[in-house]
Design a protein around this motif. Structure first.
Motif, PDB file in Angstrom:
ATOM      1  N   LYS A 348       0.869  -1.156  -0.103  1.00 61.65           N
ATOM      2  CA  LYS A 348      -0.057   0.120   0.037  1.00 61.65           C
ATOM      3  C   LYS A 348       0.812   1.512  -0.063  1.00 61.65           C
ATOM      4  CE  LYS A 348      -2.478  -0.761   3.433  1.00 61.65           C
ATOM      5  NZ  LYS A 348      -3.673  -0.756   4.710  1.00 61.65           N
ATOM      6  N   ALA A 349       0.231   2.367  -0.410  1.00 62.68           N
ATOM      7  CA  ALA A 349       0.971   3.659  -0.411  1.00 62.68           C
ATOM      8  C   ALA A 349      -0.090   4.634   0.093  1.00 62.68           C
ATOM      9  CB  ALA A 349       1.547   4.024  -1.938  1.00 62.68           C
ATOM     10  N   VAL A 350       0.708   5.756   0.699  1.00 63.59           N
ATOM     11  CA  VAL A 350      -0.316   6.725   1.266  1.00 63.59           C
ATOM     12  C   VAL A 350       0.170   8.255   0.551  1.00 63.59           C
ATOM     13  CG1 VAL A 350       1.219   6.958   3.251  1.00 63.59           C
ATOM     14  CG2 VAL A 350      -1.351   7.781   3.355  1.00 63.59           C
ATOM     15  N   PHE A 351      -0.819   9.058   0.406  1.00 65.07           N
ATOM     16  CA  PHE A 351      -0.347  10.339  -0.073  1.00 65.07           C
ATOM     17  C   PHE A 351      -1.634  11.392   0.222  1.00 65.07           C
ATOM     18  CE2 PHE A 351      -2.806   7.752  -3.122  1.00 65.07           C
ATOM     19  CZ  PHE A 351      -3.706   8.803  -3.609  1.00 65.07           C
ATOM     20  N   LYS A 359     -10.873  23.804  -1.654  1.00 62.49           N
ATOM     21  CA  LYS A 359     -10.462  23.863  -0.085  1.00 62.49           C
ATOM     22  C   LYS A 359     -10.720  22.698   0.493  1.00 62.49           C
ATOM     23  CE  LYS A 359      -8.701  28.110  -0.625  1.00 62.49           C
ATOM     24  NZ  LYS A 359      -7.435  28.463  -0.787  1.00 62.49           N
ATOM     25  N   GLU A 360     -10.180  21.525  -0.202  1.00 60.72           N
ATOM     26  CA  GLU A 360     -10.779  20.168   0.306  1.00 60.72           C
ATOM     27  C   GLU A 360      -9.288  19.214   0.011  1.00 60.72           C
ATOM     28  OE1 GLU A 360     -14.343  17.564  -0.090  1.00 60.72           O
ATOM     29  OE2 GLU A 360     -12.835  17.107  -1.960  1.00 60.72           O
ATOM     30  N   PHE A 361      -9.059  18.697   1.180  1.00 65.11           N
ATOM     31  CA  PHE A 361      -7.582  18.237   1.249  1.00 65.11           C
ATOM     32  C   PHE A 361      -7.726  16.395   1.832  1.00 65.11           C
ATOM     33  CE2 PHE A 361      -7.162  22.321   1.342  1.00 65.11           C
ATOM     34  CZ  PHE A 361      -6.237  22.864   0.256  1.00 65.11           C
ATOM     35  N   LYS A 362      -7.557  15.653   1.195  1.00 66.51           N
ATOM     36  CA  LYS A 362      -7.650  14.344   1.267  1.00 66.51           C
ATOM     37  C   LYS A 362      -6.461  13.461   1.823  1.00 66.51           C
ATOM     38  CE  LYS A 362     -12.016  13.888  -1.277  1.00 66.51           C
ATOM     39  NZ  LYS A 362     -12.898  13.276  -2.311  1.00 66.51           N
ATOM     40  N   LEU A 363      -6.477  12.788   2.568  1.00 60.42           N
ATOM     41  CA  LEU A 363      -5.499  11.528   2.977  1.00 60.42           C
ATOM     42  C   LEU A 363      -5.849  10.360   2.353  1.00 60.42           C
ATOM     43  CD1 LEU A 363      -2.905  10.661   4.343  1.00 60.42           C
ATOM     44  CD2 LEU A 363      -4.565  10.130   6.405  1.00 60.42           C
ATOM     45  N   GLN A 364      -5.343   9.799   1.395  1.00 59.42           N
ATOM     46  CA  GLN A 364      -5.884   8.788   0.513  1.00 59.42           C
ATOM     47  C   GLN A 364      -4.752   7.396   0.744  1.00 59.42           C
ATOM     48  OE1 GLN A 364      -6.880  10.170  -3.096  1.00 59.42           O
ATOM     49  NE2 GLN A 364      -8.978  10.247  -2.562  1.00 59.42           N
ATOM     50  N   GLU A 365      -5.140   6.186   0.811  1.00 58.59           N
ATOM     51  CA  GLU A 365      -4.303   5.007   0.484  1.00 58.59           C
ATOM     52  C   GLU A 365      -4.611   4.501  -0.794  1.00 58.59           C
ATOM     53  OE1 GLU A 365      -2.588   2.743   4.081  1.00 58.59           O
ATOM     54  OE2 GLU A 365      -4.809   2.813   4.185  1.00 58.59           O
ATOM     55  N   ILE A 366      -3.650   3.739  -1.736  1.00 56.99           N
ATOM     56  CA  ILE A 366      -3.863   3.159  -2.916  1.00 56.99           C
ATOM     57  C   ILE A 366      -3.453   1.603  -2.483  1.00 56.99           C
ATOM     58  CG2 ILE A 366      -1.742   3.867  -3.799  1.00 56.99           C
ATOM     59  CD1 ILE A 366      -3.312   3.828  -6.346  1.00 56.99           C
ATOM     60  N   ASP A 367      -4.083   0.706  -2.788  1.00 57.92           N
ATOM     61  CA  ASP A 367      -3.661  -0.702  -2.863  1.00 57.92           C
ATOM     62  C   ASP A 367      -2.913  -0.805  -4.220  1.00 57.92           C
ATOM     63  OD1 ASP A 367      -3.990  -3.607  -3.873  1.00 57.92           O
ATOM     64  OD2 ASP A 367      -4.806  -3.878  -1.876  1.00 57.92           O
ATOM     65  N   VAL A 368      -1.450  -1.372  -4.070  1.00 62.13           N
ATOM     66  CA  VAL A 368      -0.552  -1.212  -5.225  1.00 62.13           C
ATOM     67  C   VAL A 368      -1.183  -2.278  -6.168  1.00 62.13           C
ATOM     68  CG1 VAL A 368       1.891  -1.673  -5.770  1.00 62.13           C
ATOM     69  CG2 VAL A 368       1.233  -0.092  -3.938  1.00 62.13           C
ATOM     70  N   ALA A 369      -1.566  -3.412  -5.667  1.00 64.94           N
ATOM     71  CA  ALA A 369      -1.826  -4.497  -6.621  1.00 64.94           C
ATOM     72  C   ALA A 369      -2.949  -4.182  -7.512  1.00 64.94           C
ATOM     73  CB  ALA A 369      -1.938  -5.923  -5.984  1.00 64.94           C
ATOM     74  N   THR A 370      -4.074  -3.612  -6.811  1.00 67.67           N
ATOM     75  CA  THR A 370      -5.131  -3.600  -7.534  1.00 67.67           C
ATOM     76  C   THR A 370      -5.393  -1.991  -8.092  1.00 67.67           C
ATOM     77  OG1 THR A 370      -6.543  -2.796  -5.506  1.00 67.67           O
ATOM     78  CG2 THR A 370      -6.390  -5.213  -5.899  1.00 67.67           C
ATOM     79  N   GLY A 371      -5.005  -1.111  -7.419  1.00 64.25           N
ATOM     80  CA  GLY A 371      -5.088   0.219  -7.857  1.00 64.25           C
ATOM     81  C   GLY A 371      -6.421   0.950  -7.223  1.00 64.25           C
ATOM     82  N   SER A 372      -6.863   0.184  -6.134  1.00 63.25           N
ATOM     83  CA  SER A 372      -8.158   0.682  -5.460  1.00 63.25           C
ATOM     84  C   SER A 372      -7.644   1.827  -4.520  1.00 63.25           C
ATOM     85  CB  SER A 372      -8.751  -0.258  -4.740  1.00 63.25           C
ATOM     86  OG  SER A 372      -9.705   0.113  -3.934  1.00 63.25           O
TER      87      SER A 372
END
Length: 573
Positions: A348-351, A359-372
């Motif tokens: 997983k990666a976080v960004f 003016k909206e800022f999100k903390l998101q994770e991505i599943d590296v294998a699936t791209g979800s």
């Protein structure tokens, strides 16, 4: 990058006549054009403004000779280089454009160049020299000492090492007006049949000895440092909360690092694997239009984000076994943060995803294998510096990059957890005992417990200033007091830390300081300079604690400091 290094050369040499202030600016400087070989190099190029083939005591092969095709420019993972086939008689190679010997260069300088040999290189030896001339009339030459380049096994990526020629003022002919750099292959008498080729890359001019002067005259400030090893010209190490330690070859040192180089000529971020024990390096990845910081998994995948215009999250396979991937592209109207982090196992990666208009800022994770992609939390303030907590990766450290409460202008340190803090939580109340705001910044998650270390910077009204430990339970402790703290890092066992600290006497020198995590005792290891990104010092500690890695803007290189383990252990008791 060559132009920046040459600006440094001019600034450093002129400082010999008087201390150079932080505001000094020089607008002209000598240079070797195309020292990075970022433009195509033609075998037919001629004239004073182009690199061109040259033969010594022989003729260049005819145009239809197969060897002539080896006089070429090639690029491997962002590293541009020129090739010289082994000569069958005498010598041949490449000659640089002419460089004018102005007053700066006449005080002496260093030439550096990276060199590699193919596995079958034989019957020749590398021959590199500076040729002095009066206008176009040759005078004499000053040659590099014996060069033994690293050999690249067949089928593998090139292995390089830098070589240097220091030219003091006394070695420059008084009548010379120009010089050229000559990079050649010379027939070895009795050396067997000629075969293979040499490769030359990254030509730079630097101050004498490779370094401009610093306050007190020495960079290494402590007996704790056994030696300092510079990375290749123009390379820097990544951000303090990102991982840059990785090696592709188990024969290389366990503390091999990956450094970045941003090419001005080609707008490419190149990643270079560097062994501090030997100085050998190889280009392992490249990505166009890519932000400067990167983080690397255990198996050699580097995560980075591209710049605006084609803003994406990219994964580079530094092993070369798999193609590079675009994990996701930012939706219209949004931007992926400059820095992103990836778990050690690469799952997983976080960004942060920024929408400045809304003016909206999100903390998101991505599943590296699936791209979800999963949104962890949303805020009205700028989320940045998201990184997984190495003690418990279920926690993510993040920050409010620009505080939006005028009473608490550095409301910075936050953490997120899926169940324990699903909306995120502020873990540091930024006021001191007198109610004054504390400007705390540049947090880095600790390896041995939940929490971060962070710096309270000198402009802070609140005190004390210095290096802090901040727990995710809201506890805080001043590890070491002092002014000028900028960035910090911590050892895997949590026994010691490093920080880059602005010297309070000259406000220019950047000192890298070792700190006993328990007692706050300090030891200055190194003194350099720091300017804008990517040349902040950004110190790191190697996983086994044997090296400290930092950036020095006065060198335009990263520096690896080998630490004396006996002295360190005594310091920590």
């Amino acid at each position: 990058m060559t132009k920046k290094i040459l600006l440094l050369l001019a600034a450093a040499l002129l400082s010999l006549a008087g201390q150079l202030s932080a505001q000094s600016r020089l607008t002209t400087t000598p240079q070797i054009p195309d020292g990075e070989f970022v433009r195509p190099v033609s075998a037919d190029a001629t004239g004073p403004d182009a690199w061109h083939p040259q033969a010594w005591d022989r003729q260049l092969p005819p145009v239809d000779d197969a060897q002539r095709s080896a006089f070429t420019r090639s690029v491997e993972n962002g590293l541009a280089f020129i090739q010289v086939p082994a000569a069958d008689t005498a010598a041949w190679g490449w000659v640089s454009p002419r460089v004018t010997l102005d007053a700066v260069l006449r005080k002496g300088f260093r030439v550096s160049v990276a060199i590699s040999a193919t596995a079958d290189y034989a019957g020749n030896y590398p021959w590199a020299f500076v040729a002095w001339s009066r206008s176009s009339a040759y005078l004499n030459r000053t040659a590099f000492a014996t060069i033994t380049p690293p050999v690249t096994p067949a089928g593998e990526r090139g292995i390089w090492r830098e070589f240097f020629l220091d030219i003091p003022a006394s070695a420059i002919p008084s009548t010379a007006t120009h010089f050229t750099l000559n990079l050649a292959s010379h027939r070895q008498p009795g050396g067997g049949a000629p075969a293979g080729a040499l490769r030359y890359a990254t030509v730079t001019l630097e101050p004498p000895g490779g370094a401009p002067p610093v306050a007190n005259g020495t960079r290494i400030r402590s007996p704790f440092v056994k030696r300092a090893v510079n990375t290749p010209a123009g390379t820097y190490f990544t951000y303090p909360h990102s991982n840059g330690f990785w090696r592709s070859d188990p024969a290389w040192d366990a503390n091999t690092i990956v450094v970045g180089r941003e090419s001005e000529g080609s707008n490419v971020l190149s990643l270079v694997e560097f062994d501090p024990a030997t100085g050998n390096h190889r280009a392992v990845g490249a990505s166009e239009n890519t932000n400067m910081f990167y983080s690397i998994t255990r198996d050699g995948r580097a995560l980075a984000s591209t710049k605006r215009g084609n803003n994406s999250l990219v994964l580079l396979d530094l092993t070369g076994r798999q193609p590079d991937r675009v994990l996701m592209t930012a939706p219209a109207g949004t931007q992926i943060s400059h820095g992103a982090d990836i778990l050690e196992d690469g799952s997983k990666a976080v960004f942060a995803l920024w929408n400045w208009g809304a003016k909206e800022f999100k903390l998101q994770e991505i599943d590296v294998a699936t791209g979800s992609v999963t949104t962890c939390m949303t805020a009205s303030w700028t989320i940045n510096h998201a990184h997984y907590h190495p003690f418990d990766p279920g926690w993510i450290s993040l920050c409010n990059e620009v505080g939006n409460d005028p009473i608490r202008p550095m409301d910075r340190i936050w953490a997120w957890h899926a169940t324990l803090a699903p909306q995120g939580k502020r873990v540091f109340d930024p006021v001191d005992a007198q109610g004054r705001p504390i400007y705390i910044t540049h947090e880095r998650a600790m390896y041995h417990k939940l929490g971060v270390i962070a710096d309270v910077i000198s402009p802070s009204p609140g005190e004390p200033r210095g290096l802090y430990e901040v727990g995710y339970d809201g506890t805080r402790r001043v590890i070491a007091e002092g002014k000028g703290y900028q960035h910090c890092n911590i050892s895997r066992d949590g026994r010691w830390a490093v920080a880059d600290v602005v010297n309070q006497d000259d406000r220019v020198t950047m000192e890298t300081v070792l700190i006993n995590f328990k007692t706050g005792k300090k030891e200055i290891l190194y003194a350099g300079r720091a300017t804008k990104h990517p040349w902040h010092a950004h110190p790191h500690i190697s996983p086994d604690g044997k090296w400290v890695i930092l950036n020095d803007s006065s060198l335009l290189r990263a520096v690896a400091l080998e630490i004396d383990p006996a002295r360190l252990e005594a310091f920590l008791k």
